[in-house]
Motif scaffolding. Structure first.
Motif, PDB file in Angstrom:
ATOM      1  N   PRO A 184      -0.374   7.910  13.022  1.00  0.00           N
ATOM      2  CA  PRO A 184      -0.625   9.240  12.044  1.00  0.00           C
ATOM      3  C   PRO A 184      -1.573   7.515  10.681  1.00  0.00           C
ATOM      4  CG  PRO A 184       1.803   9.005  11.782  1.00  0.00           C
ATOM      5  CD  PRO A 184       0.965   8.106  12.520  1.00  0.00           C
ATOM      6  N   GLY A 199      -4.112   8.270   6.742  1.00  0.00           N
ATOM      7  CA  GLY A 199      -4.569   9.187   5.245  1.00  0.00           C
ATOM      8  C   GLY A 199      -6.069   8.360   5.477  1.00  0.00           C
ATOM      9  N   THR A 255      -6.877   2.659   3.358  1.00  0.00           N
ATOM     10  CA  THR A 255      -6.336   1.892   2.396  1.00  0.00           C
ATOM     11  C   THR A 255      -5.139   0.841   2.475  1.00  0.00           C
ATOM     12  OG1 THR A 255      -4.954   3.138   0.715  1.00  0.00           O
ATOM     13  CG2 THR A 255      -7.710   3.259   1.013  1.00  0.00           C
ATOM     14  N   GLY A 256      -4.438   1.089   3.887  1.00  0.00           N
ATOM     15  CA  GLY A 256      -3.520   0.092   3.796  1.00  0.00           C
ATOM     16  C   GLY A 256      -3.156  -1.404   4.099  1.00  0.00           C
ATOM     17  N   GLY A 295      -3.861   1.119  -7.513  1.00  0.00           N
ATOM     18  CA  GLY A 295      -4.684   0.032  -7.815  1.00  0.00           C
ATOM     19  C   GLY A 295      -5.616   1.137  -6.856  1.00  0.00           C
ATOM     20  N   SER A 296      -5.484   2.044  -5.889  1.00  0.00           N
ATOM     21  CA  SER A 296      -5.830   2.345  -5.624  1.00  0.00           C
ATOM     22  C   SER A 296      -5.858   4.027  -5.031  1.00  0.00           C
ATOM     23  CB  SER A 296      -5.351   2.393  -3.325  1.00  0.00           C
ATOM     24  OG  SER A 296      -3.698   2.719  -2.908  1.00  0.00           O
ATOM     25  N   THR A 337      -3.949   8.742  -0.091  1.00  0.00           N
ATOM     26  CA  THR A 337      -3.951   9.644  -0.434  1.00  0.00           C
ATOM     27  C   THR A 337      -2.446   9.819  -0.433  1.00  0.00           C
ATOM     28  OG1 THR A 337      -2.768   9.518   2.474  1.00  0.00           O
ATOM     29  CG2 THR A 337      -5.538  10.263   1.425  1.00  0.00           C
TER      30      THR A 337
HETATM   31  C1  LIG Z   1      -7.845  -1.756  -3.760  1.00  0.00           C
HETATM   32  C2  LIG Z   1      -6.399  -1.283  -3.417  1.00  0.00           C
HETATM   33  C3  LIG Z   1      -5.582  -1.394  -3.944  1.00  0.00           C
HETATM   34  C4  LIG Z   1      -3.838  -1.512  -3.808  1.00  0.00           C
HETATM   35  N1  LIG Z   1      -3.435  -1.628  -4.816  1.00  0.00           N
HETATM   36  C5  LIG Z   1      -2.510  -1.491  -4.445  1.00  0.00           C
HETATM   37  C6  LIG Z   1      -0.748  -0.242  -5.375  1.00  0.00           C
HETATM   38  O1  LIG Z   1      -1.233  -0.908  -6.733  1.00  0.00           O
HETATM   39  N2  LIG Z   1       0.413  -0.334  -5.061  1.00  0.00           N
HETATM   40  C7  LIG Z   1       0.331  -0.015  -3.833  1.00  0.00           C
HETATM   41  O2  LIG Z   1       1.720   0.591  -3.415  1.00  0.00           O
HETATM   42  N3  LIG Z   1      -1.067  -0.026  -2.568  1.00  0.00           N
HETATM   43  C8  LIG Z   1      -2.003  -0.349  -3.405  1.00  0.00           C
HETATM   44  N4  LIG Z   1      -2.490  -0.557  -2.392  1.00  0.00           N
HETATM   45  C9  LIG Z   1      -2.520  -0.052  -0.736  1.00  0.00           C
HETATM   46  C10 LIG Z   1      -2.757   1.447   0.242  1.00  0.00           C
HETATM   47  O3  LIG Z   1      -3.814   1.638  -1.431  1.00  0.00           O
HETATM   48  C11 LIG Z   1      -1.407   2.014  -0.374  1.00  0.00           C
HETATM   49  O4  LIG Z   1      -0.315   1.259   0.649  1.00  0.00           O
HETATM   50  C12 LIG Z   1      -1.712   3.575   0.042  1.00  0.00           C
HETATM   51  O5  LIG Z   1      -0.734   4.155   0.087  1.00  0.00           O
HETATM   52  C13 LIG Z   1      -2.497   4.134   1.142  1.00  0.00           C
HETATM   53  O6  LIG Z   1      -2.850   5.460   1.649  1.00  0.00           O
HETATM   54  P1  LIG Z   1      -3.490   5.896   2.919  1.00  0.00           P
HETATM   55  O7  LIG Z   1      -3.561   7.033   2.502  1.00  0.00           O
HETATM   56  O8  LIG Z   1      -4.793   4.802   2.307  1.00  0.00           O
HETATM   57  O9  LIG Z   1      -2.639   5.416   3.614  1.00  0.00           O
HETATM   58  P2  LIG Z   1      -2.812   4.629   5.732  1.00  0.00           P
HETATM   59  O10 LIG Z   1      -3.600   3.388   5.147  1.00  0.00           O
HETATM   60  O11 LIG Z   1      -4.225   5.352   6.020  1.00  0.00           O
HETATM   61  O12 LIG Z   1      -1.873   4.793   5.875  1.00  0.00           O
HETATM   62  C14 LIG Z   1      -0.251   4.228   5.362  1.00  0.00           C
HETATM   63  C15 LIG Z   1       0.630   3.931   6.027  1.00  0.00           C
HETATM   64  O13 LIG Z   1       1.437   5.203   5.961  1.00  0.00           O
HETATM   65  C16 LIG Z   1       1.053   6.012   7.127  1.00  0.00           C
HETATM   66  N5  LIG Z   1       0.983   7.382   6.873  1.00  0.00           N
HETATM   67  C17 LIG Z   1      -0.324   8.411   6.367  1.00  0.00           C
HETATM   68  N6  LIG Z   1      -0.357   9.526   6.216  1.00  0.00           N
HETATM   69  C18 LIG Z   1       0.573   9.379   6.147  1.00  0.00           C
HETATM   70  C19 LIG Z   1       1.654  11.014   7.180  1.00  0.00           C
HETATM   71  N7  LIG Z   1       0.854  12.164   6.569  1.00  0.00           N
HETATM   72  N8  LIG Z   1       2.784  11.283   7.004  1.00  0.00           N
HETATM   73  C20 LIG Z   1       3.318   9.490   7.713  1.00  0.00           C
HETATM   74  N9  LIG Z   1       2.339   8.632   8.065  1.00  0.00           N
HETATM   75  C21 LIG Z   1       1.509   8.551   7.364  1.00  0.00           C
HETATM   76  C22 LIG Z   1       0.418   5.167   8.332  1.00  0.00           C
HETATM   77  O14 LIG Z   1       0.651   5.383   9.791  1.00  0.00           O
HETATM   78  C23 LIG Z   1       0.622   3.400   7.563  1.00  0.00           C
HETATM   79  O15 LIG Z   1       1.628   3.134   8.323  1.00  0.00           O
HETATM   80  C24 LIG Z   1      -4.043  -0.959  -2.345  1.00  0.00           C
HETATM   81  C25 LIG Z   1      -5.208  -0.998  -1.590  1.00  0.00           C
HETATM   82  C26 LIG Z   1      -6.438  -1.388  -2.129  1.00  0.00           C
HETATM   83  C27 LIG Z   1      -7.429  -1.402  -0.988  1.00  0.00           C
END
Ligand SMILES: Cc1cc2nc3c(=O)[nH]c(=O)nc-3n(C[C@H](O)[C@H](O)[C@H](O)COP(=O)(O)OP(=O)(O)OC[C@H]3O[C@@H](n4cnc5c(N)ncnc54)[C@H](O)[C@@H]3O)c2cc1C
Length: 457
Positions: free
Chosen positions: A70, A72, A75-76, A135-136, A141
């Motif tokens: 899965p 989003g 940005t993980g 922060g993201s 998402t």
């Molecule tokens: C500049 C920057 C700053 C950041 N700051 C923070 C911060 O302050 N705090 C923080 O916690 N994180 C931070 N992050 C990390 C990241 O943004 C988080 O972990 C965010 O929650 C990931 O969301 P995403 O939509 O990009 O998920 P993804 O990276 O696409 O996925 C993350 C995980 O969630 C799972 N997943 C995604 N969507 C679903 C769904 N619908 N159902 C089941 N599983 C799913 C994926 O399999 C994966 O294991 C930062 C990242 C960046 C690049």
């Protein structure tokens, strides 16, 4: 049956255009922001547009025992959304509707692809806000936030993603749809499946909708201060003193000199490049002035050499913008491994001291930034190159940082998740009995092991 014929079978079950096999499009979905985690070549990409697409994908994958990752926004920072060889990458980014804003009950119902900050924008006209703000928040998402139990800057006062969730819709590994929780503030009917799903990193189910709590906006703009320190541990001591005093900051963030300089190199904001550490604090309560006054006293007693209360909202916003740029700025400077350790807040100074000693010992520069008020820091390993020797030293450095946090009674991951990156260090934190329970829960939810296998634990 050939893979192509089998994929044709999947295509007929999906909304038109949801199945993508073009390698040049798939390439953009193979990695998250943990660049050093190796990515496999997926069989295909599904860009779901509705719960039925997710159900069809999971049924098909379950029948054929095909792994599903899965995703989003990718940005993980722990490789949790990195593609596996032969997998389906199941992107939820197109399920991006805010289905409902319920002002009376202060909740929203959203699809998983909604960008975090869009929830805030949707409820703002009603005098409400959605507190968890990683922060993201402008690029990640809500599905990813839920799957990682994301934290953020305001979490020191308002709690992390878990604290904002009332209920979920989740598609299970075999395609059944599970509903957890509801719209009530309280419910103890049955096991707490909502909390089990939050932070499960896509290994137990695919979140397709969420009911989230929003809160009334604080009555006035927060009061902001910044304190500059000649050493990192002194800044850590100030944080511990603020927490010990029973004060309630609505934000308490720390960045070190290397981070400040990375931000200034990335975008000039006129931060003090010579400060060893900057602590940015806020209070948004009705007694914000008194709270900030007391917090600055804690900073002064811990040895701050300069303390400034921001004189305008614009100045406060500039400071927060700088903090929010830290991740992008350090990543832009070259290859990184972003650690995510957490310690009891009274041990923050010890952690910062240990990180400095580890960097000096291994020769891998570390820029440290993080949610100091939560005891959750991101020592960011700045790799000069990707030579095998550098990589080996970097992973040794990362492991030592994790071990230092554990020795202080902390955790290897405060908010980014275990993903692929931190699996080998997890056994240092959770014991064999807990691991056995993890395996049992995984087997109950995903008996064929197709959901994000090898991630999380
Ligand atoms: C500049 C920057 C700053 C950041 N700051 C923070 C911060 O302050 N705090 C923080 O916690 N994180 C931070 N992050 C990390 C990241 O943004 C988080 O972990 C965010 O929650 C990931 O969301 P995403 O939509 O990009 O998920 P993804 O990276 O696409 O996925 C993350 C995980 O969630 C799972 N997943 C995604 N969507 C679903 C769904 N619908 N159902 C089941 N599983 C799913 C994926 O399999 C994966 O294991 C930062 C990242 C960046 C690049």
């Amino acid at each position: 049956m050939t893979a192509a014929a089998s994929l044709d079978g999947l295509a007929t079950r999906l909304t038109g255009g949801a199945l993508v096999t073009a390698p040049e499009i798939i390439e953009g979905y193979r990695r998250d922001r943990a660049d050093l985690v190796p990515a496999g070549v997926p069989l295909a990409l599904v860009r779901a547009t509705c719960t039925e697409d997710v159900v069809a994908t999971m049924r098909w994958a379950h029948e054929g025992r095909v792994p599903v990752v899965p995703r989003g926004a990718g940005t993980g920072l722990s490789g949790g959304a990195t593609a596996l060889a032969g997998c389906i990458v199941l992107s939820l980014e197109r399920m991006d509707a805010i289905r409902e804003v319920d002002v009376d009950d202060q909740l929203v119902v959203v699809e998983p692809g909604v960008i975090n900050a869009d929830i805030g924008r949707a409820v703002e006209p009603h005098g409400l806000f959605y507190p968890p703000d990683p922060g993201s928040f402008e690029i990640s998402t809500i599905g990813g936030n839920l799957a990682t139990n994301a934290g953020g800057l305001r979490c020191v006062k308002y709690g992390v993603t878990r604290d904002a969730v009332l209920g979920l819709e989740v598609v299970l590994a075999d395609g059944r749809v599970l509903h957890t929780g509801g719209r009530t503030v309280k419910s103890v009917a049955g096991y707490d499946m909502t909390r089990l799903m939050v932070g499960s990193e896509g290994t137990l189910g695919v979140i397709t909708a969420a009911t989230l709590r929003v809160r009334p906006r604080p009555p006035m703009d927060p009061v902001t201060f910044v304190a500059s320190f000649a050493s990192l541990p002194a800044a850590g001591a100030a944080v511990s003193a603020i927490i010990r005093s029973g004060l309630a900051p609505s934000l308490l963030e720390l960045m070190d000199r290397a981070t400040i300089n990375a931000i200034e190199d990335y975008r000039r904001l006129d931060l003090d490049r010579s400060a060893a550490a900057l602590l940015i604090g806020q209070s948004d309560g009705s007694d914000a002035d008194r709270q900030v006054e007391a917090m600055t006293v804690c900073c002064a007693q811990a040895g701050a050499d300069l303390i400034v209360r921001s004189s305008s909202t614009a100045e406060a916003e500039m400071l927060l913008r700088a903090r929010r740029l830290a991740g992008e700025a350090t990543m832009a400077a070259g290859p990184t491994i972003i650690e995510d350790v957490g310690v009891p807040r009274s041990r923050l100074a010890d952690l910062l001291l240990a990180v400095g000693e580890i960097a000096a010992d291994t020769g891998i520069p570390i820029a440290t930034v993080g949610h100091a008020g939560d005891g959750n820091m991101h020592p960011t390993l700045m790799l000069p190159d990707l030579d095998p020797d550098t990589l080996a030293r970097a992973f040794d450095t990362a492991e030592r940082v994790c071990r230092a946090a554990l020795a202080l009674g902390g955790t290897i991951t405060g908010e980014h998740g275990v993903g692929a990156l931190k699996r080998s260090w997890l056994a240092g934190e959770i014991d064999e009995t807990s691991l056995a329970m993890h395996r049992a829960i995984k087997a109950a939810f995903d008996p064929r092991g197709i959901l994000n296998p090898g991630r999380g634990f």
